[in-house]
Write a protein that holds these residues in place. Structure first.
Motif, PDB file in Angstrom:
ATOM      1  N   ASP A 378       0.859  -1.177   0.000  1.00 34.10           N
ATOM      2  CA  ASP A 378       0.000   0.000   0.000  1.00 34.10           C
ATOM      3  C   ASP A 378       0.897   1.228   0.000  1.00 34.10           C
ATOM      4  N   LYS A 379       0.280   2.413  -0.068  1.00 36.68           N
ATOM      5  CA  LYS A 379       1.038   3.660  -0.001  1.00 36.68           C
ATOM      6  C   LYS A 379       1.080   4.106   1.450  1.00 36.68           C
ATOM      7  N   PHE A 380       2.290   4.182   2.009  1.00 30.52           N
ATOM      8  CA  PHE A 380       2.441   4.528   3.410  1.00 30.52           C
ATOM      9  C   PHE A 380       2.915   5.975   3.543  1.00 30.52           C
ATOM     10  N   VAL A 381       2.380   6.670   4.559  1.00 27.44           N
ATOM     11  CA  VAL A 381       2.632   8.114   4.672  1.00 27.44           C
ATOM     12  C   VAL A 381       3.313   8.510   5.971  1.00 27.44           C
ATOM     13  N   ASN A 382       3.193   7.698   7.003  1.00 21.63           N
ATOM     14  CA  ASN A 382       3.792   8.036   8.297  1.00 21.63           C
ATOM     15  C   ASN A 382       4.813   6.981   8.697  1.00 21.63           C
ATOM     16  N   LEU A 383       5.913   7.440   9.296  1.00 20.71           N
ATOM     17  CA  LEU A 383       6.985   6.540   9.692  1.00 20.71           C
ATOM     18  C   LEU A 383       7.392   6.802  11.131  1.00 20.71           C
ATOM     19  N   GLY A 384       7.608   5.736  11.893  1.00 15.84           N
ATOM     20  CA  GLY A 384       8.086   5.877  13.259  1.00 15.84           C
ATOM     21  C   GLY A 384       8.726   4.584  13.717  1.00 15.84           C
ATOM     22  N   GLN A 385       8.990   4.486  15.019  1.00 13.69           N
ATOM     23  CA  GLN A 385       9.542   3.280  15.617  1.00 13.69           C
ATOM     24  C   GLN A 385       8.936   3.116  17.005  1.00 13.69           C
ATOM     25  N   TRP A 386       9.172   1.990  17.604  1.00 14.98           N
ATOM     26  CA  TRP A 386       8.668   1.762  18.964  1.00 14.98           C
ATOM     27  C   TRP A 386       9.791   1.134  19.778  1.00 14.98           C
ATOM     28  N   VAL A 387      10.190   1.808  20.847  1.00 18.17           N
ATOM     29  CA  VAL A 387      11.261   1.322  21.721  1.00 18.17           C
ATOM     30  C   VAL A 387      10.621   0.847  23.006  1.00 18.17           C
ATOM     31  N   ASN A 392      12.208  -4.023  20.701  1.00 18.21           N
ATOM     32  CA  ASN A 392      11.894  -2.887  19.834  1.00 18.21           C
ATOM     33  C   ASN A 392      11.197  -3.325  18.562  1.00 18.21           C
ATOM     34  N   ILE A 393      10.430  -2.413  18.013  1.00 19.42           N
ATOM     35  CA  ILE A 393       9.938  -2.528  16.637  1.00 19.42           C
ATOM     36  C   ILE A 393      10.686  -1.445  15.861  1.00 19.42           C
ATOM     37  N   ASP A 394      11.569  -1.857  14.950  1.00 18.79           N
ATOM     38  CA  ASP A 394      12.523  -0.914  14.361  1.00 18.79           C
ATOM     39  C   ASP A 394      11.880   0.092  13.420  1.00 18.79           C
ATOM     40  N   PHE A 395      10.775  -0.277  12.783  1.00 21.81           N
ATOM     41  CA  PHE A 395      10.063   0.685  11.927  1.00 21.81           C
ATOM     42  C   PHE A 395       8.577   0.369  11.933  1.00 21.81           C
ATOM     43  N   ILE A 396       7.799   1.425  11.892  1.00 22.34           N
ATOM     44  CA  ILE A 396       6.340   1.316  11.820  1.00 22.34           C
ATOM     45  C   ILE A 396       5.859   2.304  10.771  1.00 22.34           C
ATOM     46  N   PHE A 397       5.373   1.786   9.647  1.00 15.77           N
ATOM     47  CA  PHE A 397       4.784   2.609   8.595  1.00 15.77           C
ATOM     48  C   PHE A 397       3.264   2.531   8.706  1.00 15.77           C
ATOM     49  N   GLN A 398       2.614   3.656   8.500  1.00 17.29           N
ATOM     50  CA  GLN A 398       1.150   3.681   8.494  1.00 17.29           C
ATOM     51  C   GLN A 398       0.647   4.293   7.196  1.00 17.29           C
ATOM     52  N   ASN A 399      -0.457   3.738   6.672  1.00 14.12           N
ATOM     53  CA  ASN A 399      -1.081   4.369   5.508  1.00 14.12           C
ATOM     54  C   ASN A 399      -2.199   5.294   5.974  1.00 14.12           C
ATOM     55  N   GLU A 400      -2.919   5.886   5.051  1.00 11.52           N
ATOM     56  CA  GLU A 400      -3.949   6.866   5.412  1.00 11.52           C
ATOM     57  C   GLU A 400      -5.122   6.230   6.152  1.00 11.52           C
ATOM     58  N   ASP A 401      -5.259   4.912   6.041  1.00 14.37           N
ATOM     59  CA  ASP A 401      -6.331   4.202   6.764  1.00 14.37           C
ATOM     60  C   ASP A 401      -5.831   3.615   8.078  1.00 14.37           C
ATOM     61  N   ASP A 402      -4.644   4.045   8.501  1.00 14.89           N
ATOM     62  CA  ASP A 402      -4.018   3.580   9.754  1.00 14.89           C
ATOM     63  C   ASP A 402      -3.642   2.114   9.729  1.00 14.89           C
ATOM     64  N   GLU A 403      -3.569   1.525   8.548  1.00 20.58           N
ATOM     65  CA  GLU A 403      -3.025   0.171   8.451  1.00 20.58           C
ATOM     66  C   GLU A 403      -1.505   0.252   8.611  1.00 20.58           C
ATOM     67  N   ILE A 404      -0.932  -0.794   9.171  1.00 14.65           N
ATOM     68  CA  ILE A 404       0.475  -0.744   9.590  1.00 14.65           C
ATOM     69  C   ILE A 404       1.319  -1.788   8.869  1.00 14.65           C
ATOM     70  N   MET A 405       2.490  -1.363   8.463  1.00 16.80           N
ATOM     71  CA  MET A 405       3.543  -2.270   8.028  1.00 16.80           C
ATOM     72  C   MET A 405       4.726  -2.050   8.969  1.00 16.80           C
ATOM     73  N   ALA A 406       5.205  -3.100   9.608  1.00 10.66           N
ATOM     74  CA  ALA A 406       6.250  -2.946  10.613  1.00 10.66           C
ATOM     75  C   ALA A 406       7.258  -4.081  10.493  1.00 10.66           C
ATOM     76  N   GLY A 407       8.329  -3.965  11.283  1.00 10.16           N
ATOM     77  CA  GLY A 407       9.315  -5.029  11.242  1.00 10.16           C
ATOM     78  C   GLY A 407      10.550  -4.726  12.057  1.00 10.16           C
ATOM     79  N   ILE A 408      11.534  -5.607  11.925  1.00 13.58           N
ATOM     80  CA  ILE A 408      12.794  -5.471  12.653  1.00 13.58           C
ATOM     81  C   ILE A 408      13.956  -5.638  11.675  1.00 13.58           C
ATOM     82  N   CYS A 409      15.141  -5.183  12.110  1.00 15.96           N
ATOM     83  CA  CYS A 409      16.332  -5.201  11.262  1.00 15.96           C
ATOM     84  C   CYS A 409      17.472  -5.864  12.030  1.00 15.96           C
ATOM     85  N   ASN A 410      17.952  -6.984  11.554  1.00 13.04           N
ATOM     86  CA  ASN A 410      19.021  -7.724  12.230  1.00 13.04           C
ATOM     87  C   ASN A 410      20.351  -7.514  11.522  1.00 13.04           C
ATOM     88  N   TRP A 411      21.299  -6.924  12.202  1.00 15.38           N
ATOM     89  CA  TRP A 411      22.646  -6.772  11.682  1.00 15.38           C
ATOM     90  C   TRP A 411      23.655  -7.624  12.468  1.00 15.38           C
TER      91      TRP A 411
END
Length: 468
Positions: A378-387, A392-411
């Motif tokens: 989808d088209k996501f407009v807002n970006l944040g994180q949750w500590v 942690n949740i390393d990134f949280i994207f939200q679209n205009e309908d408040d649907e969320i795409m999130a995830g973590i990053c392992n290095w």
């Protein structure tokens, strides 16, 4: 030494990598009718002067770089440079006399650029008063484009307008030159492996003025040993010099930055470690944040705010972070140890953890590019994180309908395993959010159980370093 250039023309057609948008902005501002006074600013080494050099090509331009000195001495420097160009100047000219030789043209717009202009006006308003009289005097009916450039971010954003008072009304706008992206860095260092490129970016960041000190003919380790750990190299004490250039009481700031680099990132931890009062620490952290050396970490506001870690500070400037993590506490050892031994003992054991935060930034940039090209669900407009307190949740994207795409990053880990995914899902519960889509990034491998889960779950994606 101050620099004065008149009528800069035809210096070549090479484009500044990653600065096409900024160059276009300046050219569009140049075309605006009437006299414009634009403040262009950004941290030292960000590429402001290089951008201005590109912009000045084939234009009628006068450029002056101010240095830190008294107002009277500044006027003398400007007068001597004009005198060297054939203008008759008095020994101690006033600003009005200096501006009088700059004749605006009736045929085309004249450009006046004052670089590091804060050195002209931190002590008094003589410069701005003369500039106001100049553009509202005989030249009022002739269009000019005046660019005031500065690397003093905190002063421009927090002090300048208040100091100028009513004179600030002559300003047409502000334009901040920001750090370049990882993809620009990757283009600049095409010979680095992906691992070395991300590692180098975690040290140099998006500051092109620092890129010149690395060479991708060498490995990242060779660059660190050759160009950072040698006392005769520019980068050896650059981190401390960068801090000292804008701040007094450097002993206090050095202590706080050293503690932050060690991972003491809450106010109470800093208080216990340094012995400074919490009130004092807060004031000094505020100053560091105004200079964009330190930042406060904020989580997306969710119903699970009680499970969020609050009041976390971290060093934002990549090289300052590297310097205070590895060089600042080990000055004596660097001077007497072999560089290879120092690297093995003091850098190698924790360097993956150091790079991990930058890897998150690289992953988010990758998603932003995919989002712009409509290659996400989808088209996501807002970006944040949750500590969170448990993870942690390393990134949280939200679209205009408040649907969320999130995830973590392992290095850091050689393999991202199903238990990491389970902890991420638990963090969603703690944050009281529900992600419609999940993306797991890993610089290493994924275990078989995660791969099987992805086959069963179309809302789950696994992204390796090779895919980025």
């Amino acid at each position: 030494m101050p620099l004065f250039i008149l009528m800069i023309r035809g210096k070549g057609n090479s484009m500044i990598t990653g600065r096409e948008k900024e160059l276009q902005y300046l050219n569009e501002y140049y075309k605006k009718p009437g006299t414009q006074v634009l403040v262009v600013y950004g941290q030292k080494g960000i590429g402001k002067t290089t951008l201005l050099e590109q912009f000045m090509e084939d234009k009628d331009c006068l450029y002056y770089e101010a240095i830190s000195c008294s107002t009277r001495q500044q006027r003398v420097f400007m007068g001597k440079h004009l005198e060297d160009m054939g203008y008759k100047m008095s020994a101690y000219p006033e600003f009005d006399e200096l501006f009088a030789v700059i004749e605006a043209s009736e045929e085309h717009k004249k450009i006046l650029i004052i670089d590091e202009f804060q050195n002209m006006c931190k002590t008094d308003n003589e410069f701005f008063e003369a500039l106001y009289n100049y553009i509202n005097g005989e030249n009022k009916k002739r269009d000019m484009f005046i660019i005031l450039c500065s690397s003093s971010i905190g002063w421009v954003e927090n002090s300048m307008v208040g100091k100028l008072g009513s004179l600030s009304r002559m300003l047409s706008g502000f334009y901040k030159i920001k750090e370049l992206k990882y993809q620009d860095f990757r283009k600049h260092f095409p010979l680095f492996s992906k691992e070395d490129c991300i590692g180098a970016f975690s040290i140099l960041g998006g500051v092109p003025g620092l890129w010149q000190f690395f060479n991708d003919d060498f490995t990242l380790r060779e660059n660190i040993e050759s160009f950072i750990l040698q006392s005769n190299e520019k980068l050896f004490d650059y981190g401390q010099q960068y801090v000292a250039e804008e701040l007094r009481e450097t002993a206090v700031y050095n202590t706080l930055l050293g503690a932050l680099a060690e991972g003491k990132n809450k106010l109470n931890e800093l208080h216990l470690h340094t012995g400074f009062s919490r009130a004092k620490i807060s004031v000094y952290l505020k100053n560091l944040m105004q200079l964009e050396i330190v930042e406060k970490v904020f989580s997306v506001d969710t119903e699970g705010r009680d499970n969020t870690k609050k009041g976390i500070y971290q060093i934002k400037h990549p090289y300052v972070h590297f310097y205070y993590r590895y060089l600042f506490p080990n000055q004596t050892k660097i001077m007497f140890w072999e560089t290879a031994d120092f690297y093995d003992q003091y850098i190698a054991p924790t360097f993956k953890k150091f790079v991990a935060e930058c890897y998150k930034q690289v992953c988010v940039e990758f998603l932003e590019i995919e989002n712009a090209m409509d290659r996400l669900p989808d088209k996501f407009v807002n970006l944040g994180q949750w500590v969170g307190k448990k993870g942690n949740i390393d990134f949280i994207f939200q679209n205009e309908d408040d649907e969320i795409m999130a995830g973590i990053c392992n290095w850091e880990k050689e393999m991202l395993v199903y238990e990491d995914y389970s902890l991420y899902m638990e963090c969603q519960e703690q944050a009281k959010i529900k992600a419609e889509y999940t993306i797991l990034f890993s610089a290493g491998n994924f275990d078989n159980r995660l791969r099987e889960e992805m086959k069963k779950n179309p809302q789950l994606a696994l992204v390796s370093l090779e895919q980025m």
